[in-house]
Scaffold this active site. Structure first.
Site, PDB file in Angstrom:
ATOM      1  N   GLU A  56      44.372  17.995   8.088  1.00 20.17           N
ATOM      2  CA  GLU A  56      45.139  16.744   8.109  1.00 20.17           C
ATOM      3  C   GLU A  56      44.336  15.593   7.517  1.00 20.17           C
ATOM      4  O   GLU A  56      43.112  15.541   7.655  1.00 20.17           O
ATOM      5  CB  GLU A  56      45.498  16.390   9.552  1.00 20.17           C
ATOM      6  CG  GLU A  56      46.385  17.439  10.198  1.00 20.17           C
ATOM      7  CD  GLU A  56      46.408  17.380  11.727  1.00 20.17           C
ATOM      8  OE1 GLU A  56      47.451  17.703  12.301  1.00 20.17           O
ATOM      9  OE2 GLU A  56      45.381  17.008  12.337  1.00 20.17           O
ATOM     10  N   GLY A 226      46.093  18.644  24.087  1.00 14.10           N
ATOM     11  CA  GLY A 226      45.987  19.810  23.201  1.00 14.10           C
ATOM     12  C   GLY A 226      47.230  20.141  22.386  1.00 14.10           C
ATOM     13  O   GLY A 226      47.128  20.815  21.377  1.00 14.10           O
ATOM     14  N   GLY A 227      48.395  19.663  22.776  1.00 10.87           N
ATOM     15  CA  GLY A 227      49.627  19.921  22.007  1.00 10.87           C
ATOM     16  C   GLY A 227      49.727  18.861  20.928  1.00 10.87           C
ATOM     17  O   GLY A 227      50.198  17.758  21.175  1.00 10.87           O
ATOM     18  N   ASP A 228      49.255  19.190  19.715  1.00 13.39           N
ATOM     19  CA  ASP A 228      49.107  18.133  18.707  1.00 13.39           C
ATOM     20  C   ASP A 228      49.470  18.593  17.308  1.00 13.39           C
ATOM     21  O   ASP A 228      48.974  18.060  16.319  1.00 13.39           O
ATOM     22  CB  ASP A 228      47.659  17.593  18.742  1.00 13.39           C
ATOM     23  CG  ASP A 228      46.629  18.681  18.409  1.00 13.39           C
ATOM     24  OD1 ASP A 228      47.032  19.859  18.273  1.00 13.39           O
ATOM     25  OD2 ASP A 228      45.446  18.354  18.265  1.00 13.39           O
ATOM     26  N   LYS A 232      52.753  23.920  18.493  1.00 17.19           N
ATOM     27  CA  LYS A 232      51.570  23.983  19.381  1.00 17.19           C
ATOM     28  C   LYS A 232      51.781  22.974  20.516  1.00 17.19           C
ATOM     29  O   LYS A 232      51.623  21.765  20.322  1.00 17.19           O
ATOM     30  CB  LYS A 232      50.337  23.621  18.549  1.00 17.19           C
ATOM     31  CG  LYS A 232      48.995  23.634  19.260  1.00 17.19           C
ATOM     32  CD  LYS A 232      47.883  23.726  18.204  1.00 17.19           C
ATOM     33  CE  LYS A 232      46.505  23.464  18.755  1.00 17.19           C
ATOM     34  NZ  LYS A 232      46.140  22.036  18.689  1.00 17.19           N
ATOM     35  N   VAL A 294      48.402  12.923  20.563  1.00 14.58           N
ATOM     36  CA  VAL A 294      48.184  13.801  19.410  1.00 14.58           C
ATOM     37  C   VAL A 294      46.978  13.352  18.573  1.00 14.58           C
ATOM     38  O   VAL A 294      46.468  14.111  17.743  1.00 14.58           O
ATOM     39  CB  VAL A 294      49.433  13.882  18.485  1.00 14.58           C
ATOM     40  CG1 VAL A 294      50.574  14.585  19.190  1.00 14.58           C
ATOM     41  CG2 VAL A 294      49.861  12.509  17.997  1.00 14.58           C
TER      42      VAL A 294
HETATM   43  N1  LIG Z   1      45.064  14.516  20.964  1.00 12.21           N
HETATM   44  C1  LIG Z   1      43.952  14.352  20.288  1.00 12.21           C
HETATM   45  O1  LIG Z   1      43.629  13.251  19.868  1.00 12.21           O
HETATM   46  C2  LIG Z   1      43.046  15.528  20.064  1.00 12.21           C
HETATM   47  C3  LIG Z   1      41.750  15.319  19.609  1.00 12.21           C
HETATM   48  C4  LIG Z   1      40.895  16.427  19.494  1.00 12.21           C
HETATM   49  C5  LIG Z   1      41.358  17.704  19.784  1.00 12.21           C
HETATM   50  N2  LIG Z   1      42.663  17.852  20.178  1.00 12.21           N
HETATM   51  C6  LIG Z   1      43.173  19.180  20.524  1.00 12.21           C
HETATM   52  O2  LIG Z   1      42.587  19.532  21.766  1.00 12.21           O
HETATM   53  C7  LIG Z   1      42.535  20.950  21.875  1.00 12.21           C
HETATM   54  C8  LIG Z   1      41.168  21.393  22.349  1.00 12.21           C
HETATM   55  O3  LIG Z   1      40.220  21.126  21.340  1.00 12.21           O
HETATM   56  P1  LIG Z   1      38.738  21.727  21.466  1.00 12.21           P
HETATM   57  O4  LIG Z   1      37.985  21.140  20.320  1.00 12.21           O
HETATM   58  O5  LIG Z   1      38.233  21.542  22.853  1.00 12.21           O
HETATM   59  O6  LIG Z   1      39.057  23.281  21.215  1.00 12.21           O
HETATM   60  P2  LIG Z   1      38.215  24.555  21.722  1.00 12.21           P
HETATM   61  O7  LIG Z   1      38.753  25.706  20.941  1.00 12.21           O
HETATM   62  O8  LIG Z   1      36.767  24.268  21.655  1.00 12.21           O
HETATM   63  O9  LIG Z   1      38.620  24.690  23.268  1.00 12.21           O
HETATM   64  C9  LIG Z   1      39.921  24.998  23.678  1.00 12.21           C
HETATM   65  C10 LIG Z   1      39.856  25.829  24.951  1.00 12.21           C
HETATM   66  O10 LIG Z   1      41.188  26.063  25.420  1.00 12.21           O
HETATM   67  C11 LIG Z   1      41.163  27.315  26.066  1.00 12.21           C
HETATM   68  N3  LIG Z   1      42.524  27.802  26.249  1.00 12.21           N
HETATM   69  C12 LIG Z   1      43.376  28.310  25.322  1.00 12.21           C
HETATM   70  N4  LIG Z   1      44.543  28.670  25.914  1.00 12.21           N
HETATM   71  C13 LIG Z   1      44.416  28.377  27.243  1.00 12.21           C
HETATM   72  C14 LIG Z   1      45.280  28.517  28.360  1.00 12.21           C
HETATM   73  N5  LIG Z   1      46.500  29.043  28.233  1.00 12.21           N
HETATM   74  N6  LIG Z   1      44.832  28.114  29.570  1.00 12.21           N
HETATM   75  C15 LIG Z   1      43.583  27.594  29.708  1.00 12.21           C
HETATM   76  N7  LIG Z   1      42.727  27.449  28.682  1.00 12.21           N
HETATM   77  C16 LIG Z   1      43.139  27.832  27.455  1.00 12.21           C
HETATM   78  C17 LIG Z   1      40.311  28.175  25.138  1.00 12.21           C
HETATM   79  O11 LIG Z   1      39.818  29.323  25.792  1.00 12.21           O
HETATM   80  C18 LIG Z   1      39.202  27.187  24.754  1.00 12.21           C
HETATM   81  O12 LIG Z   1      38.058  27.322  25.583  1.00 12.21           O
HETATM   82  C19 LIG Z   1      42.923  21.485  20.494  1.00 12.21           C
HETATM   83  O13 LIG Z   1      44.246  21.937  20.560  1.00 12.21           O
HETATM   84  C20 LIG Z   1      42.781  20.292  19.576  1.00 12.21           C
HETATM   85  O14 LIG Z   1      43.636  20.371  18.470  1.00 12.21           O
HETATM   86  C21 LIG Z   1      43.497  16.812  20.333  1.00 12.21           C
END
Ligand SMILES: NC(=O)c1ccc[n+]([C@@H]2O[C@H](COP(=O)([O-])OP(=O)(O)OC[C@H]3O[C@@H](n4cnc5c(N)ncnc54)[C@H](O)[C@@H]3O)[C@@H](O)[C@H]2O)c1
Length: 354
Positions: A56, A226-228, A232, A294
């Protein structure tokens, strides 16, 4: 010359100031910019999707500064030794277009996302919130935990991840934080039980339902991070129907947020309107509130401004020749002489002659 900040430089800023100070400072810059909402160029980010993830570009600008962030989201990356989220970005002068700062934004995204979550929770969570569930204990997890602990007074974190190694890593990283108890749970339902705030920060390119309606308790604030991305999500649609839903920038959130599952007329409130006093934050102790986050370009603009100011105050970073320096700006051709002794020579032809 453009200033360059590496991940090591950002880590040194955090070490010099302390993470609580940095999170507080960044939250302050983000809130200041959200209060100037009308002054910014805004657009939903441009996303390039593949079966594995998304790349993105996130631009915004006010009258003085322009910024963009490059960021990806590839949930399976951690299996091959890469992070799910990697980012960098630029802050530039609007009057000349000159890039002023080129910075890492991988570490910074985790800091700014946690700071944004707290900014919203300050108005949407109960003032007496002390316990938070943290579902998803990957790269973002510690930053969310520390921001809510230092800035909002959360004392107990109830954590769950489908990957026990991620939870163990988080527990280890937070073990030395005074006044913060970390309780490892066996399921999302167990972690959510009795929590004042539930943060979901999982990564899975799927219509996931991490939180379901029977896990909700009166007065909860949901910080859904995480829903972004299209396809997803983390919240069951009935969870969204259970309370008032706040978003960053509605046109982007309708595409990417958990509200992508809802009809186009499902009510959402842009969070800046709470700061502007147009819409109340939390109304009463029993209300369920949802921040369907997001990640919006404005938060990276604020984070880049914060890094630029901190780096200047601490004398950190280095200057890089991203843009050439000119004796005569119309003589771009002369720049070639910095790389080779004779810009007209053809090494390929010279090689062939031997
Ligand atoms: N909203 C925002 O501004 C923003 C900013 C950064 C990241 N994010 C999102 O946040 C999320 C996490 O990012 P990250 O860098 O920590 O990723 P990451 O991959 O390091 O960690 C994600 C964790 O979620 C766990 N997981 C997956 N499915 C699961 C479930 N059903 N139940 C419990 N745990 C589960 C995984 O095992 C993993 O440890 C991503 O989806 C990312 O896109 C959003």
């Amino acid at each position: 010359m453009t200033q360059f900040l590496s991940t090591e430089d950002v880590a040194r800023i955090v070490a010099a100031r302390g993470i609580a100070h940095v999170l507080r400072g960044m939250a302050g810059y983000i809130e200041d910019d959200y209060r100037r909402w009308q002054e910014f160029d805004k657009s939903a980010r441009s996303a390039s999707h593949s079966p594995q993830g998304v790349i993105e570009l996130m631009p915004t600008a006010d009258a003085a500064l322009y910024s963009f962030k490059y960021v990806n989201g590839h949930p399976a990356n951690t299996r091959i030794g890469l992070p799910t989220v990697m980012a960098f970005g630029v802050l530039a002068a609007v009057d000349t277009g000159m890039p002023l700062l080129l910075s890492e934004l991988t570490l910074t995204t985790a800091l700014r996302t946690a700071a944004t979550s707290v900014m919203a929770a300050r108005r949407l969570a109960r003032a007496d919130a002390r316990t938070m569930a943290l579902i998803g204990n990957g790269a973002q997890g510690e930053f969310q935990a520390l921001a809510f602990h230092h800035l909002l007074g959360i004392r107990s974190i109830q954590v769950f991840d489908v990957d026990p190694a991620a939870t163990e890593k988080l527990r280890r990283n937070l073990a030395e934080v005074p006044g913060l108890e970390v309780r490892v749970c066996a399921s999302t339902a167990e972690a959510a039980r009795g929590a004042d705030i539930v943060t979901t920060v999982t990564a899975d390119k799927a219509y996931a339902t991490i939180l379901t309606p029977e896990m909700l308790e009166p007065g909860m604030h949901l910080n859904a991070v995480g829903g972004d991305c299209p396809g997803k999500t983390e919240l069951h649609p009935d969870v969204l129907r259970s309370g008032r839903v706040f978003v960053e920038y509605e046109p982007q959130s309708r595409i990417e947020g958990d509200v992508q599952q809802m009809p186009a007329d499902f009510p959402v409130t842009e969070f800046w309107r709470v700061l502007a006093g147009e819409v109340p934050g939390r109304i009463d102790a029993g209300e369920i509130t949802v921040f369907d986050s997001v990640g919006f370009a404005l938060e990276d603009f604020s984070a880049l401004r914060y890094l630029r100011d901190q780096a200047a105050a601490l004398g950190m970073g280095k200057r890089v020749a991203l843009i050439p320096e000119f004796a005569d700006p119309k003589n771009l051709y002369a720049q070639l002489s910095h790389g080779v002794s004779d810009p007209c020579s053809e090494p390929g032809l010279a090689d062939a002659a031997h």
